[in-house]
Design a protein around this motif. Structure first.
Motif, PDB file in Angstrom:
ATOM      1  N   ASP A 100     -34.133  -1.107  35.470  1.00 23.52           N
ATOM      2  CA  ASP A 100     -35.139  -1.810  34.678  1.00 23.52           C
ATOM      3  C   ASP A 100     -35.509  -3.144  35.341  1.00 23.52           C
ATOM      4  OD1 ASP A 100     -36.411  -2.037  31.760  1.00 23.52           O
ATOM      5  OD2 ASP A 100     -35.518  -3.985  32.257  1.00 23.52           O
ATOM      6  N   GLU A 101     -36.793  -3.428  35.449  1.00 26.69           N
ATOM      7  CA  GLU A 101     -37.248  -4.636  36.148  1.00 26.69           C
ATOM      8  C   GLU A 101     -36.752  -5.907  35.480  1.00 26.69           C
ATOM      9  OE1 GLU A 101     -41.426  -4.748  36.862  1.00 26.69           O
ATOM     10  OE2 GLU A 101     -41.449  -2.859  37.974  1.00 26.69           O
ATOM     11  N   GLU A 106     -33.014 -10.608  35.250  1.00 27.64           N
ATOM     12  CA  GLU A 106     -31.961 -11.323  34.524  1.00 27.64           C
ATOM     13  C   GLU A 106     -30.668 -11.368  35.336  1.00 27.64           C
ATOM     14  OE1 GLU A 106     -31.708  -9.336  30.790  1.00 27.64           O
ATOM     15  OE2 GLU A 106     -33.635 -10.111  30.062  1.00 27.64           O
ATOM     16  N   ALA A 107     -30.371 -10.281  36.031  1.00 26.46           N
ATOM     17  CA  ALA A 107     -29.168 -10.243  36.864  1.00 26.46           C
ATOM     18  C   ALA A 107     -29.271 -11.247  38.016  1.00 26.46           C
ATOM     19  CB  ALA A 107     -28.961  -8.834  37.413  1.00 26.46           C
ATOM     20  N   ALA A 117     -25.734  -6.965  33.641  1.00 23.28           N
ATOM     21  CA  ALA A 117     -26.914  -7.376  32.882  1.00 23.28           C
ATOM     22  C   ALA A 117     -27.378  -6.262  31.954  1.00 23.28           C
ATOM     23  CB  ALA A 117     -28.039  -7.776  33.831  1.00 23.28           C
ATOM     24  N   ALA A 118     -27.249  -5.018  32.413  1.00 21.55           N
ATOM     25  CA  ALA A 118     -27.651  -3.878  31.581  1.00 21.55           C
ATOM     26  C   ALA A 118     -26.775  -3.771  30.344  1.00 21.55           C
ATOM     27  CB  ALA A 118     -27.574  -2.588  32.396  1.00 21.55           C
ATOM     28  N   MET A 119     -25.478  -3.959  30.509  1.00 20.33           N
ATOM     29  CA  MET A 119     -24.585  -3.893  29.351  1.00 20.33           C
ATOM     30  C   MET A 119     -24.904  -5.012  28.360  1.00 20.33           C
ATOM     31  SD  MET A 119     -22.868  -1.192  29.665  1.00 20.33           S
ATOM     32  CE  MET A 119     -23.079  -0.013  31.015  1.00 20.33           C
ATOM     33  N   ARG A 120     -25.201  -6.187  28.874  1.00 22.56           N
ATOM     34  CA  ARG A 120     -25.593  -7.301  27.997  1.00 22.56           C
ATOM     35  C   ARG A 120     -26.882  -6.951  27.254  1.00 22.56           C
ATOM     36  NH1 ARG A 120     -24.637 -12.780  31.696  1.00 22.56           N
ATOM     37  NH2 ARG A 120     -22.392 -12.468  32.056  1.00 22.56           N
ATOM     38  N   LYS A 121     -27.793  -6.286  27.949  1.00 23.48           N
ATOM     39  CA  LYS A 121     -29.070  -5.902  27.342  1.00 23.48           C
ATOM     40  C   LYS A 121     -28.859  -4.871  26.225  1.00 23.48           C
ATOM     41  CE  LYS A 121     -33.630  -6.484  27.953  1.00 23.48           C
ATOM     42  NZ  LYS A 121     -34.293  -7.814  28.005  1.00 23.48           N
ATOM     43  N   PHE A 122     -27.946  -3.948  26.433  1.00 23.03           N
ATOM     44  CA  PHE A 122     -27.647  -2.962  25.396  1.00 23.03           C
ATOM     45  C   PHE A 122     -27.086  -3.647  24.154  1.00 23.03           C
ATOM     46  CE2 PHE A 122     -26.915   0.261  28.989  1.00 23.03           C
ATOM     47  CZ  PHE A 122     -28.165   0.822  28.828  1.00 23.03           C
TER      48      PHE A 122
END
Length: 208
Positions: A100-101, A106-107, A117-122
């Motif tokens: 994801d862009e 964010e990362a 960053a993906a786990m934080r987003k989830f």
């Protein structure tokens, strides 16, 4: 030379070959299925010595899947390996945000991996869900941190990141401190095929 061509026959024969390697582990029927799928995916019977299945892991995974839970993955290879058609029969979907862009931005801004960053987003979407991590130790560390600091509570963590930097440490932390059920393999071994195989092993135990 003659060889087996039928897919079901190949799988059946594979499980027959694997069975003797598990005879001395005194596992129940459901746990044998998880071990067998992992060994089958790895092509390595030695995995039997490093697999760790929390006593409540299989029951927790089955209950979550029956309730239509989603599965959140650290990399696309894990998501690809999950039987999404079977998952959809129970109302669930498999997600991965590593490409994801916005997650990438964010990362980079935070100086962390995309998987973190993906786990934080989830975020709170992980509550009651299955988390499947096969590649990134940082993602597993992050989920364990979220559980401790943010009261996030997945139904089941399948944490089998592979590699030499943080992989063994993240899985040891999962095995020794996680307050939620888990499936893992200790040491440096693991990988996306192992994560997907573990998910599918639990999913295939569900009747329909």
């Amino acid at each position: 030379m003659p060889y087996i061509k039928d897919p079901m026959a190949i799988e059946t024969r594979s499980m027959e070959i694997i069975a003797p390697y598990l005879a001395d582990f005194h596992l129940d029927e459901q746990t044998i299925k998880v071990y067998s799928r992992i060994i089958h995916a790895a092509g390595d019977p030695d995995y039997a010595n490093i697999i760790k299945v929390h006593p409540e892991a299989i029951a927790a995974g089955i209950a979550a899947l029956k309730a239509g839970c989603n599965i959140f993955c650290d990399v696309e290879m894990v998501r690809t390996g999950i039987n999404k058609r079977r998952l959809a029969e129970f109302g669930g979907q498999a997600f991965c945000l590593v490409a994801d862009e916005m997650v990438a931005k964010e990362a980079k801004a935070a100086g962390i991996t995309r998987s973190m960053a993906a786990m934080r987003k989830f975020g709170t979407q992980l509550n009651g869900a299955i988390v499947a991590i096969g590649n990134a130790p940082t993602a597993l560390f992050e989920v364990l941190k979220m559980i401790k600091e943010d009261s996030v509570k997945p139904a089941l963590i399948i944490g089998v990141p592979v590699g030499f930097v943080g992989a063994a440490e993240s899985k040891e932390l999962l095995h020794t401190t996680a307050p939620v059920p888990y499936i893992t393999v200790l040491g440096n071994k693991g990988g996306s095929p192992i994560a997907a195989a573990s998910v599918n092993a639990v999913m295939y135990m569900l009747g329909r």
